[in-house]
Design an enzyme around this catalytic site. Structure first.
Site, PDB file in Angstrom:
ATOM      1  N   ARG A   6      -3.078   2.916   8.654  1.00 24.24           N
ATOM      2  CA  ARG A   6      -3.350   1.878   7.705  1.00 24.24           C
ATOM      3  C   ARG A   6      -2.407   0.808   7.579  1.00 24.24           C
ATOM      4  O   ARG A   6      -1.161   1.173   7.386  1.00 24.24           O
ATOM      5  CB  ARG A   6      -3.740   2.236   6.372  1.00 24.24           C
ATOM      6  CG  ARG A   6      -4.535   3.423   6.182  1.00 24.24           C
ATOM      7  CD  ARG A   6      -4.603   4.084   4.832  1.00 24.24           C
ATOM      8  NE  ARG A   6      -5.097   3.201   3.827  1.00 24.24           N
ATOM      9  CZ  ARG A   6      -5.198   3.590   2.640  1.00 24.24           C
ATOM     10  NH1 ARG A   6      -4.690   4.795   2.220  1.00 24.24           N
ATOM     11  NH2 ARG A   6      -5.939   3.044   1.691  1.00 24.24           N
ATOM     12  N   SER A  43      15.944 -41.933 -16.179  1.00 27.08           N
ATOM     13  CA  SER A  43      14.669 -41.106 -15.771  1.00 27.08           C
ATOM     14  C   SER A  43      14.316 -41.255 -14.319  1.00 27.08           C
ATOM     15  O   SER A  43      14.412 -42.217 -13.752  1.00 27.08           O
ATOM     16  CB  SER A  43      13.716 -41.866 -16.594  1.00 27.08           C
ATOM     17  OG  SER A  43      12.144 -41.205 -16.240  1.00 27.08           O
ATOM     18  N   CYS A  73       9.874 -38.883 -14.639  1.00 29.67           N
ATOM     19  CA  CYS A  73       8.495 -39.434 -14.991  1.00 29.67           C
ATOM     20  C   CYS A  73       7.753 -39.587 -13.829  1.00 29.67           C
ATOM     21  O   CYS A  73       6.658 -40.182 -13.806  1.00 29.67           O
ATOM     22  CB  CYS A  73       8.730 -40.860 -15.963  1.00 29.67           C
ATOM     23  SG  CYS A  73       9.655 -42.060 -14.691  1.00 29.67           S
ATOM     24  N   GLU A 111      15.313 -44.140  -8.658  1.00 26.36           N
ATOM     25  CA  GLU A 111      14.125 -43.971  -8.033  1.00 26.36           C
ATOM     26  C   GLU A 111      14.593 -44.541  -6.430  1.00 26.36           C
ATOM     27  O   GLU A 111      13.673 -44.289  -5.618  1.00 26.36           O
ATOM     28  CB  GLU A 111      12.860 -44.614  -8.549  1.00 26.36           C
ATOM     29  CG  GLU A 111      13.015 -45.859  -8.926  1.00 26.36           C
ATOM     30  CD  GLU A 111      11.770 -46.602  -9.644  1.00 26.36           C
ATOM     31  OE1 GLU A 111      10.736 -45.945  -9.187  1.00 26.36           O
ATOM     32  OE2 GLU A 111      11.887 -47.405 -10.246  1.00 26.36           O
ATOM     33  N   TYR A 131      14.070 -33.544 -20.412  1.00 29.13           N
ATOM     34  CA  TYR A 131      12.622 -33.425 -20.512  1.00 29.13           C
ATOM     35  C   TYR A 131      11.901 -33.720 -19.257  1.00 29.13           C
ATOM     36  O   TYR A 131      12.615 -34.304 -18.339  1.00 29.13           O
ATOM     37  CB  TYR A 131      12.274 -34.484 -21.416  1.00 29.13           C
ATOM     38  CG  TYR A 131      12.423 -35.741 -21.247  1.00 29.13           C
ATOM     39  CD1 TYR A 131      11.313 -36.606 -20.449  1.00 29.13           C
ATOM     40  CD2 TYR A 131      13.597 -36.865 -21.560  1.00 29.13           C
ATOM     41  CE1 TYR A 131      11.482 -38.068 -20.182  1.00 29.13           C
ATOM     42  CE2 TYR A 131      13.643 -38.008 -21.120  1.00 29.13           C
ATOM     43  CZ  TYR A 131      12.583 -38.560 -20.508  1.00 29.13           C
ATOM     44  OH  TYR A 131      12.923 -39.855 -20.086  1.00 29.13           O
ATOM     45  N   GLY A 155      -6.110 -11.275   8.871  1.00 34.58           N
ATOM     46  CA  GLY A 155      -5.827 -11.124  10.440  1.00 34.58           C
ATOM     47  C   GLY A 155      -5.056 -10.069  10.824  1.00 34.58           C
ATOM     48  O   GLY A 155      -4.799  -9.944  11.963  1.00 34.58           O
ATOM     49  N   HIS A 168      -7.321 -32.058   6.143  1.00 32.13           N
ATOM     50  CA  HIS A 168      -7.756 -33.318   5.589  1.00 32.13           C
ATOM     51  C   HIS A 168      -8.099 -33.380   4.305  1.00 32.13           C
ATOM     52  O   HIS A 168      -7.645 -34.086   3.304  1.00 32.13           O
ATOM     53  CB  HIS A 168      -7.988 -34.200   6.782  1.00 32.13           C
ATOM     54  CG  HIS A 168      -8.102 -35.731   6.138  1.00 32.13           C
ATOM     55  ND1 HIS A 168      -9.179 -36.306   5.637  1.00 32.13           N
ATOM     56  CD2 HIS A 168      -7.454 -36.690   6.413  1.00 32.13           C
ATOM     57  CE1 HIS A 168      -9.066 -37.505   5.405  1.00 32.13           C
ATOM     58  NE2 HIS A 168      -7.602 -37.723   5.775  1.00 32.13           N
ATOM     59  N   ARG A 212      -3.339  -0.839  -6.547  1.00 25.36           N
ATOM     60  CA  ARG A 212      -2.438  -2.115  -6.662  1.00 25.36           C
ATOM     61  C   ARG A 212      -2.683  -2.838  -7.955  1.00 25.36           C
ATOM     62  O   ARG A 212      -3.798  -2.787  -8.429  1.00 25.36           O
ATOM     63  CB  ARG A 212      -2.394  -2.777  -5.512  1.00 25.36           C
ATOM     64  CG  ARG A 212      -3.928  -3.598  -5.506  1.00 25.36           C
ATOM     65  CD  ARG A 212      -3.931  -4.521  -4.093  1.00 25.36           C
ATOM     66  NE  ARG A 212      -5.376  -4.553  -3.981  1.00 25.36           N
ATOM     67  CZ  ARG A 212      -6.090  -4.874  -3.040  1.00 25.36           C
ATOM     68  NH1 ARG A 212      -5.415  -5.146  -1.717  1.00 25.36           N
ATOM     69  NH2 ARG A 212      -7.472  -5.082  -2.845  1.00 25.36           N
ATOM     70  N   ARG A 224       3.789 -47.839 -18.879  1.00 23.46           N
ATOM     71  CA  ARG A 224       3.987 -48.801 -17.595  1.00 23.46           C
ATOM     72  C   ARG A 224       3.278 -49.993 -18.558  1.00 23.46           C
ATOM     73  O   ARG A 224       2.604 -49.914 -19.337  1.00 23.46           O
ATOM     74  CB  ARG A 224       3.115 -48.505 -16.681  1.00 23.46           C
ATOM     75  CG  ARG A 224       3.652 -47.209 -16.039  1.00 23.46           C
ATOM     76  CD  ARG A 224       2.266 -47.225 -14.802  1.00 23.46           C
ATOM     77  NE  ARG A 224       2.390 -45.923 -14.376  1.00 23.46           N
ATOM     78  CZ  ARG A 224       2.166 -44.674 -14.738  1.00 23.46           C
ATOM     79  NH1 ARG A 224       1.253 -44.619 -15.701  1.00 23.46           N
ATOM     80  NH2 ARG A 224       2.315 -43.421 -14.005  1.00 23.46           N
ATOM     81  N   LYS A 234       0.870  -1.324  -0.093  1.00 25.22           N
ATOM     82  CA  LYS A 234      -0.035   0.124   0.148  1.00 25.22           C
ATOM     83  C   LYS A 234       1.059   1.339  -0.003  1.00 25.22           C
ATOM     84  O   LYS A 234       0.628   2.009  -0.884  1.00 25.22           O
ATOM     85  CB  LYS A 234      -1.037   0.003   1.273  1.00 25.22           C
ATOM     86  CG  LYS A 234      -2.272   0.674   0.976  1.00 25.22           C
ATOM     87  CD  LYS A 234      -2.911   0.740   2.297  1.00 25.22           C
ATOM     88  CE  LYS A 234      -3.774  -0.780   2.202  1.00 25.22           C
ATOM     89  NZ  LYS A 234      -4.608  -1.116   3.653  1.00 25.22           N
ATOM     90  N   MET A 242      -4.289  -6.074  11.132  1.00 28.68           N
ATOM     91  CA  MET A 242      -5.040  -4.827  11.856  1.00 28.68           C
ATOM     92  C   MET A 242      -5.526  -4.185  10.603  1.00 28.68           C
ATOM     93  O   MET A 242      -5.032  -4.064   9.484  1.00 28.68           O
ATOM     94  CB  MET A 242      -4.339  -4.093  12.587  1.00 28.68           C
ATOM     95  CG  MET A 242      -5.331  -3.165  13.547  1.00 28.68           C
ATOM     96  SD  MET A 242      -4.580  -1.822  14.388  1.00 28.68           S
ATOM     97  CE  MET A 242      -4.807  -0.532  12.760  1.00 28.68           C
TER      98      MET A 242
HETATM   99  P1  ADP Z   1      -7.956  -1.985   3.223  1.00 27.17           P
HETATM  100  O1  ADP Z   1      -6.499  -2.504   3.105  1.00 27.17           O
HETATM  101  O2  ADP Z   1      -8.554  -2.925   3.966  1.00 27.17           O
HETATM  102  O3  ADP Z   1      -8.613  -1.659   1.843  1.00 27.17           O
HETATM  103  P2  ADP Z   1      -7.509   0.505   3.644  1.00 27.17           P
HETATM  104  O4  ADP Z   1      -6.256   0.985   4.395  1.00 27.17           O
HETATM  105  O5  ADP Z   1      -7.264   0.661   2.291  1.00 27.17           O
HETATM  106  O6  ADP Z   1      -7.781  -0.916   4.279  1.00 27.17           O
HETATM  107  O7  ADP Z   1      -8.859   1.432   4.205  1.00 27.17           O
HETATM  108  C1  ADP Z   1     -10.021   1.065   4.250  1.00 27.17           C
HETATM  109  C2  ADP Z   1     -10.955   2.219   3.817  1.00 27.17           C
HETATM  110  O8  ADP Z   1     -10.617   3.406   4.348  1.00 27.17           O
HETATM  111  C3  ADP Z   1     -10.665   2.446   2.365  1.00 27.17           C
HETATM  112  O9  ADP Z   1     -11.713   2.276   1.537  1.00 27.17           O
HETATM  113  C4  ADP Z   1     -10.045   3.710   2.244  1.00 27.17           C
HETATM  114  O10 ADP Z   1     -10.367   4.201   0.975  1.00 27.17           O
HETATM  115  C5  ADP Z   1     -10.387   4.528   3.406  1.00 27.17           C
HETATM  116  N1  ADP Z   1      -9.343   5.173   3.771  1.00 27.17           N
HETATM  117  C6  ADP Z   1      -8.158   5.044   4.203  1.00 27.17           C
HETATM  118  N2  ADP Z   1      -7.310   6.040   4.545  1.00 27.17           N
HETATM  119  C7  ADP Z   1      -8.237   7.488   4.274  1.00 27.17           C
HETATM  120  C8  ADP Z   1      -8.138   8.568   4.285  1.00 27.17           C
HETATM  121  N3  ADP Z   1      -6.896   9.170   4.636  1.00 27.17           N
HETATM  122  N4  ADP Z   1      -9.019   9.312   3.900  1.00 27.17           N
HETATM  123  C9  ADP Z   1     -10.369   8.850   3.674  1.00 27.17           C
HETATM  124  N5  ADP Z   1     -10.677   7.488   3.446  1.00 27.17           N
HETATM  125  C10 ADP Z   1      -9.417   6.650   3.748  1.00 27.17           C
HETATM  126 MG    MG Z   2      -7.843  -0.383   0.973  1.00 26.07          MG
HETATM  127 MG    MG Z   3       8.609 -46.473  -8.971  1.00 26.16          MG
END
Ligand code: ADP
Ligand code: MG
Ligand code: MG
Length: 902
Positions: free
Chosen positions: A98, A786, A854, A767, A874, A107, A459, A343, A582, A29, A109
């Site tokens: 962020r 092979s 193989c 083998e 190969y 997971g 599993h 991205r 085989r 990001k 934050m």
């Molecule tokens: P995620 O990785 O879950 O997308 P983000 O860091 O991109 O998390 O943020 C979640 C939401 O908060 C996004 O939709 C983003 O556009 C909004 N957001 C983040 N920073 C700002 C900011 N400075 N001003 C306004 N909106 C923001």
């Molecule tokens: Mg985002």
């Molecule tokens: Mg064998």
């Protein structure tokens, strides 16, 4: 910038200082925010705290020296740029905090917006927004909610309940109907919740809010879910996360504000166009949270043409710049567009090929790059039949696509029932909360497996992938009740015998039978779709990339095929010969009787009679195969499994004998068979009398096979279809074994071949670990090697595949002992090392020694790259994997050539 900074402990980067190639340091990001800033796009100012700072924090449990000062310096600069200071009661600067690692992962934050608001600055914010009290209090309640939940682990539902309560009190379901007073009341309720769960008041000091949020992002790197996810996805544990601090812009300032997400092309199909969602008068997370209904991005043209046009222009620019599909997040604050994220976007397998093709057409990338951007796993996905989904089919649940394919069938809840119904010819889907080794027979009987728990390495997932069976795991919306023989999903009850359909690629689950359509990509490979003459972007893109892969690859791709039909199919898929034919099946069916005669032969003459009867049958099999592969090499493996595998099972024989005796019938032959089975019983057949050992113990067996091969080759060649047989001796561990077989074989070959011009090579499988370690000696007697990496893996690890995959592999994967089953992808460090040693020492002893593989690894993307690196000639794999191997061999070639431009 700031005085405290020195080159070696720079922990904070202004957006203007970074760029997209600094993802390791700034996270995805942060690196992309910097890139957009430097492109001159409207990004709110901010800065990124590096992954190095995170790593230092996690190592010592405290912020590294200098970090606090650098944050302060960058904050001051940001305040100066914005003309406001953080949390100022009159005119506050607010920021978002962020997380942003190299790879996004569940997971970690989540984002905290509106940091800097408190009981005093909320008033200032209102004034700033033109006495918009509603907006200010809405922003404040969001801060307490997000901060409470993500920084202080207050249960999120409590805030949601309080919000629902406020809406109910107002008699509405729309949060926009809550006015400033309602929201002020909500802030009070939220503060009480915060106090109850944390034992302290909501922090009023803006800088404390900021520091706590930053620390929480650092710590979330080691959150349980993030750790588990990294292990499963094989993301290194020591990367750390970056933290982005960004000046807030507001999409919730009124109807002329809003927020949205967009893709520069359709991530589902790759088609060009406008794909996105917009939500007026809302802040970031509302779009994805589904709180209110979004509108298609096209609507924005009507709502705010200026911002819309600007956005489209930026999207085109980003695509041109990244030369790829991008996804973006944006906010409009009172008619002013702000870019908040971009991205290179995720996409489906089909879109990956289509987009790569389009970008080549547009001149943005070359064919090498296009080849680099797709992979064998995606191609394999596209080769499965798919569900034909028109609008009548809506998924009722979504789990993890654990093993690809499309399967429909009657629901069953126990392994026993699956076996019963399958025996009656029914297609069944085995549904379990999770599977365990007791379910194995049911899994074999079922068309597909659906579980409500577990991930990609459960599993169910591991075993299903090993069997090539469709599996959706972890569909947690499904409540499975095994004793009651039903599951409940989305308020509906599905009972035993009801039909469901599962998509092992997308993880989606449907009620009823969804029609299945064949893969167009397979039709193309089979030659029934001509890419030059059909209007199918996917087929054309696949054709183009495959053609390029074939031009670039150094590895040849052969197939494992035991019959003429398989050989013909593989040839259409691009196989350049057979790497493993085989011969076991040539001893089955109505030929069992001959095998019994062979085993029971009392005299040399009896044995020779049995072999003589087998000879013409085998010769006919080889003729068929050599014909289909005319002009290409065919490696035939002499018989490998223990002979008793061709006899009936002990229990069955014992019963037959007893029953026949009861009836007073003549049981001499059955008794002899029974005695033979008892005599030949092995505790560890895998390590017993098989492979070359069999050929050395049973006189005439290998000789008969060698003769059949040579005679067939001569016959086919005389008919004008050049045969290139390569005789492969299995399970060799010592050069003496091979020499013994070879001496006898060469005599027969010389006699049969005469002046026909046919050349028959003799080589061996590598083998057994001892063979790999004495490869220099073995190469003296072998014209080719092979690698049989299945057995090499079994014996290298001491794993019996049939036993271990069902018994404990899931646990090993869960513990991270290995990231992927060594039967799926070659274990480079151990088994791969044996391959490397054997390849090097074999070639040192016999320059130009032909080397191939193989085992099933020959069709595994990662393993193909390894075999390219080791310098094999190969790989050989099942017909269906041939295109995957071709593609990956091409990718391996361009990647080691250094033309990897990304
Ligand atoms: P995620 O990785 O879950 O997308 P983000 O860091 O991109 O998390 O943020 C979640 C939401 O908060 C996004 O939709 C983003 O556009 C909004 N957001 C983040 N920073 C700002 C900011 N400075 N001003 C306004 N909106 C923001
Ligand atoms: Mg985002
Ligand atoms: Mg064998």
């Amino acid at each position: 910038m700031a005085a405290q900074e020195t080159a070696d402990n720079k922990y904070v980067y202004d957006f203007a200082e970074g760029n997209k190639d600094l993802k390791d340091l700034l996270g995805g990001k942060g690196a992309n925010l910097a890139e957009m800033t430097n492109l001159g796009l409207p990004v709110p100012p901010g800065f990124t705290i590096t992954t190095e700072a995170c790593k230092a924090y996690l190592a010592t449990g405290r912020e590294p020296d200098g970090l606090a000062g650098q944050i302060e310096a960058h904050l001051v600069a940001l305040e100066r740029e914005m003309g406001r200071s953080l949390g100022d009661p009159q005119d506050p600067l607010l920021v978002s905090v962020r997380s942003g690692a190299r790879f996004s992962m569940p997971g970690m934050m989540e984002t905290v917006l509106n940091v800097g608001l408190n009981d005093r600055s909320v008033v200032g914010l209102s004034a700033q927004a033109g006495q918009n009290d509603r907006f200010a209090w809405d922003s404040y309640r969001r801060l307490i909610q997000m901060f409470g939940k993500t920084v202080c682990e207050v249960p999120g539902e409590e805030f949601e309940h309080a919000l629902d309560e406020a809406k109910r009190a107002k008699g509405t379901t729309n949060d926009l109907d809550l006015d400033a007073d309602d929201l002020r009341g909500l802030v009070d309720a939220y503060k009480k919740i915060f106090l109850k769960h944390t034992g302290r008041d909501f922090p009023q000091e803006p800088r404390e809010q900021l520091d706590l949020a930053i620390r929480a992002v650092f710590e979330s790197w080691n959150a349980e879910r993030a750790v588990l996810y990294r292990r499963q996805e094989r993301i290194p544990a020591d990367l750390g996360t970056a933290v982005n601090v960004v000046a807030m812009v507001f999409g919730n300032l009124g109807p002329d504000s809003g927020t949205g997400v967009a893709f520069t092309r359709d991530p589902g199909s790759g088609a060009q166009g406008i794909y996105g969602d917009y939500l007026a008068n809302a802040q970031g997370e509302d779009v994805v949270a589904g709180i209110r209904n979004t509108v298609p991005l096209q609507e924005l043209e009507r709502l705010d043409k200026k911002s819309y046009d600007e956005l489209l222009g930026i999207m085109a620019r980003l695509e041109g710049h990244y030369k790829d599909l991008c996804d973006i997040e944006f906010t409009i604050e009172r008619g002013k567009l702000w870019m908040l994220q971009t991205r290179v976007g995720k996409r489906t397998a089909a879109a990956a090929f289509v987009i790569a093709g389009q970008l080549v057409d547009e001149g943005l990338i070359d064919l090498d790059e296009a080849l680099h951007r797709v992979n064998g796993a995606q191609l394999a996905q596209l080769m499965f039949p798919r569900f034909q989904l028109d609008h009548e089919f809506q998924p009722v649940a979504k789990g993890i696509g654990a093993s690809p394919g499309a399967a429909s069938g009657k629901v069953v809840f126990t392994s026993a029932r699956a076996v019963e119904l399958a025996a009656e010819g029914e297609a069944v889907i085995l549904v379990r909360r999770e599977t365990n080794p007791d379910d194995l027979n049911g899994m074999i009987a079922a068309r597909g497996i659906l579980t409500s728990r577990g991930g990609k390495t459960s599993h169910a997932a591991v075993v299903a992938r090993g069997m090539g069976k469709t599996c959706v795991s972890g569909a947690d919306e499904i409540e499975v009740n095994v004793p009651a023989k039903r599951f409940v999903v989305d308020g509906r009850t599905v009972s035993e015998g009801d039909v469901v359909s599962i998509d092992g690629t997308t993880g989606k689950v449907y009620l009823g039978e969804v029609p299945v359509m064949p893969s167009e990509v397979v039709q193309y490979f089979e030659g029934s779709l001509d890419p030059e003459h059909i209007d199918n972007a996917l087929v054309r893109a696949v054709h183009r990339v495959m053609t390029h892969a074939d031009a670039k690859r150094r590895l040849a791709v052969r197939t494992n095929a035991d019959t003429g039909t398989d050989a013909a199919r593989a040839r259409r898929f691009g196989a350049e010969g057979i790497g493993l034919c085989r011969t076991e099946h040539m001893f089955l069916g109505d030929r069992r009787e001959l095998v019994e005669r062979l085993i029971l032969a009392a005299t040399a003459t009896d044995r020779q009679d049995a072999l003589a009867a087998l000879l013409p049958l085998q010769r006919a099999d080889f003729v068929e195969i050599f014909r289909e592969m005319a002009g290409l090499p065919v490696t035939v493996r002499l018989i490998d499994p223990p002979l008793h595998e061709f006899l009936p099972p002990l229990e069955q024989l014992a019963v037959n004998v007893a029953v026949a005796q009861e009836r007073g019938e003549d049981v001499a032959k059955e008794e002899a068979l029974l005695a033979a089975v008892r005599r030949m019983h092995e505790e560890n057949p895998m390590l017993g009398l098989r492979g070359v050992r069999l050929g050395l113990v049973i006189p005439g067996l290998f000789a008969m096979q060698v003769r059949a091969i040579a005679e067939a080759a001569v016959a086919v060649t005389r008919d004008g279809g050049a045969a290139f047989p390569e005789i492969m001796v299995p399970l060799v561990g010592a050069v003496q074994e091979l020499e013994t077989v070879r001496t006898e074989a060469e005599k027969i070959i010389a006699e049969v071949v005469g002046d026909s011009g046919v050349e028959v090579l003799i080589g061996t499988m590598i083998e057994v670990p001892r063979a790999a370690l004495t490869a220099g000696q073995i190469a003296e007697a072998a014209q080719f090697f092979s690698f049989g990496t299945n057995d090499l893996t079994q014996m290298g690890w001491g794993f019996s595949r049939d036993d271990v995959e069902g018994a404990f592999f899931w646990r090993y994967l869960e513990l991270g002992i290995f990231g992927i089953s060594p039967f799926e992808s070659i274990d480079r460090d151990g088994v791969g090392r044996l391959v490397r040693i054997a390849a090097e020492e074999g070639r040192a002893a016999r320059p130009g020694l032909k080397l191939g593989v193989c085992g099933e690894h020959g069709g595994d993307p990662d393993s193909v790259h390894f075999f390219h690196e080791v310098g094999l000639d190969y790989v050989s794999c099942s017909p269906f994997r041939v295109p995957v191997a071709r593609l990956e061999a091409g990718r391996a070639a361009i990647e080691t050539d250094g033309s990897d431009s990304r």
